[in-house]
Write a protein that holds these residues in place. Structure first.
Motif, PDB file in Angstrom:
ATOM      1  N   ALA A 154       0.936  -1.563   0.248  1.00  0.00           N
ATOM      2  CA  ALA A 154       0.089  -0.387   0.039  1.00  0.00           C
ATOM      3  C   ALA A 154       0.874   1.265   0.209  1.00  0.00           C
ATOM      4  O   ALA A 154       0.523   2.040  -0.725  1.00  0.00           O
ATOM      5  N   SER A 155       2.046   1.338   0.644  1.00  0.00           N
ATOM      6  CA  SER A 155       2.577   2.674   0.331  1.00  0.00           C
ATOM      7  C   SER A 155       3.380   2.509  -0.500  1.00  0.00           C
ATOM      8  O   SER A 155       3.931   3.828  -1.052  1.00  0.00           O
ATOM      9  N   ASP A 158       0.684   4.025  -2.888  1.00  0.00           N
ATOM     10  CA  ASP A 158       0.358   5.372  -2.109  1.00  0.00           C
ATOM     11  C   ASP A 158       1.346   6.516  -3.513  1.00  0.00           C
ATOM     12  O   ASP A 158       0.614   7.428  -3.683  1.00  0.00           O
ATOM     13  N   ARG A 159       2.706   6.469  -3.214  1.00  0.00           N
ATOM     14  CA  ARG A 159       3.220   6.589  -4.456  1.00  0.00           C
ATOM     15  C   ARG A 159       2.730   6.981  -5.759  1.00  0.00           C
ATOM     16  O   ARG A 159       2.970   8.104  -6.460  1.00  0.00           O
ATOM     17  N   LEU A 161      -0.621   6.258  -7.028  1.00  0.00           N
ATOM     18  CA  LEU A 161      -1.249   7.981  -6.634  1.00  0.00           C
ATOM     19  C   LEU A 161      -1.081   8.983  -6.489  1.00  0.00           C
ATOM     20  O   LEU A 161      -2.180  10.079  -7.091  1.00  0.00           O
ATOM     21  N   LYS A 162      -0.046   9.429  -6.012  1.00  0.00           N
ATOM     22  CA  LYS A 162       0.621  10.908  -6.024  1.00  0.00           C
ATOM     23  C   LYS A 162       0.895  11.252  -7.198  1.00  0.00           C
ATOM     24  O   LYS A 162       0.711  12.486  -8.090  1.00  0.00           O
ATOM     25  N   LEU A 189      -5.308  -0.487  -1.847  1.00  0.00           N
ATOM     26  CA  LEU A 189      -5.876   1.466  -1.505  1.00  0.00           C
ATOM     27  C   LEU A 189      -7.375   1.852  -1.238  1.00  0.00           C
ATOM     28  O   LEU A 189      -7.412   2.336  -1.355  1.00  0.00           O
ATOM     29  N   GLU A 192      -9.229   3.877   1.156  1.00  0.00           N
ATOM     30  CA  GLU A 192      -8.885   4.916   0.778  1.00  0.00           C
ATOM     31  C   GLU A 192      -9.488   5.839   0.191  1.00  0.00           C
ATOM     32  O   GLU A 192      -9.786   7.365  -0.143  1.00  0.00           O
ATOM     33  N   PRO A 194      -9.919   6.922  -3.359  1.00  0.00           N
ATOM     34  CA  PRO A 194      -9.312   7.126  -4.581  1.00  0.00           C
ATOM     35  C   PRO A 194     -10.513   7.946  -5.647  1.00  0.00           C
ATOM     36  O   PRO A 194     -10.842   6.749  -5.569  1.00  0.00           O
TER      37      PRO A 194
END
Length: 350
Positions: A154-155, A158-159, A161-162, A189, A192, A194
């Motif tokens: 997931a980490s 996250d990158r 997704l950014k 994710l 979250e 998104p």
């Protein structure tokens, strides 16, 4: 040239099929019973809104009311419809990857770019990937990746997704094989919510029912959801698939049994593969293993295996693989033993 596994129909004798990544535990017993008991349902049209099926999906994933659930005749159905709906400037496909990402781009006349972004150990090269994303792209990402079998955390997602947000891009996160991964929530994710991600799932592989054809997508983007739904035909999910989704998503014992089987059989295959000196492989996070031969091509290996009625997944359609790569599904012990015995018998092929 056929670019998928599971094509067992051109053979006169039954084949042990390692080319398709299907749960060998087979149809869950509760589903088998439900199909028999609810057989009379085929005399009526399915609910065009599929309310019970969508509720089962929402309950299974603990989705909020913000989520839109889209149903597909397999996940491939939704791969094609999301491209039609988003109409991006280009499609980015980190390779090697599932060929339908490319095929859907071609069919919808959207420019696509396949970039070799996985290393020799099957990991996504994150920095190269982030640099490859251009403005207003649609990016396909399979997690865990098919054919390398590696799952992103997931980490790491996250990158990604950014980067999607920075470039105004849209991510299609194909999680078809994620239910086979240990602690799958650590690799998604979904919680979250998104707005620029379509989460793709399929019930056919994890529950051993590929002939039923049932996939679904989860979106937190109402406008895009309406576009995709507008492209669908009425009653596009048949009654058997509708029942299947409602039943299997409530299953827990079957998934626990699946996790135990997969852990044991992957360990067995790794031990046996190590006994074949001309083979190397990538340790997988899911239910298939990418293998490479140091001598014979995958086609030559397949020709030898046909004598034992065994099919493997050849590298056709996977850009970035060599002619010496092939993929094998993790199956039941007797099938796995048959494959390994057959591979260990192959000698002096060049």
């Amino acid at each position: 040239m056929y670019e998928h596994g599971g094509n067992i129909h051109g053979f006169e004798t039954p084949m042990v099929d390692f080319s398709a990544n299907i749960n060998p535990l087979g149809i869950p017993e509760k589903l088998r019973i439900a199909w028999i008991e609810q057989m009379k349902e085929v005399t009526s049209y399915p609910d065009p809104a599929y309310r019970k099926l969508k509720k089962a999906i929402a309950d299974h994933h603990l989705l909020s009311e913000k989520a839109d659930i889209l149903l597909g005749n397999g996940a491939v159905d939704l791969i094609h419809s999301v491209i039609k709906s988003v109409r991006p400037q280009e499609v980015l496909i980190p390779s090697p990857a599932f060929s339908e990402y490319r095929n859907a781009s071609i069919r919808n006349e959207i420019p696509y770019r396949e970039a070799l972004l996985y290393d020799s150990l099957g990991h996504l090269q994150m920095e190269k990937f982030l640099k490859a994303v251009r403005d207003r792209s649609l990016v396909f990402l399979c997690n865990p990746n098919n054919p390398t079998g590696k799952a992103l955390k997931a980490s790491e997602l996250d990158r990604i997704l950014k980067k999607m947000e920075e470039t105004g891009s849209f991510l299609v996160l194909d999680e078809t094989f994620l239910p086979f991964v240990e602690e799958e929530k650590r690799h998604s994710l979904l919680g979250e919510e998104p707005e620029n991600v379509l989460f793709l799932r399929a019930l056919t592989k994890i529950y051993g029912i590929p002939g039923v054809r049932l996939g679904y997508g989860i979106l937190y983007n109402e406008i895009l959801a309406k576009k995709m739904i507008s492209l669908q035909e009425p009653w596009h999910i048949n009654t058997f698939a509708d029942i299947a989704g409602q039943v299997v998503l409530k299953e827990t014992g079957y998934l626990l049994e699946t996790a135990s089987w997969l852990k044991n059989e992957k360990a067995f295959l790794y031990r046996e593969l190590s006994k074949v000196p001309w083979l190397t492989w990538i340790e997988s996070d899911c239910n298939f293993i990418l293998v490479k031969s140091s001598c014979a091509s995958a086609e030559e290996i397949q020709k030898n295996l046909l004598a034992d009625q065994i099919l493997i997944r050849l590298p056709y359609g996977f850009n970035g693989l060599t002619s010496h790569h092939f993929r094998i599904a993790v199956k039941d012990r007797s099938s796995n033993l048959k494959l390994m015995n057959a591979l260990q018998k192959i000698k002096d092929i060049t």
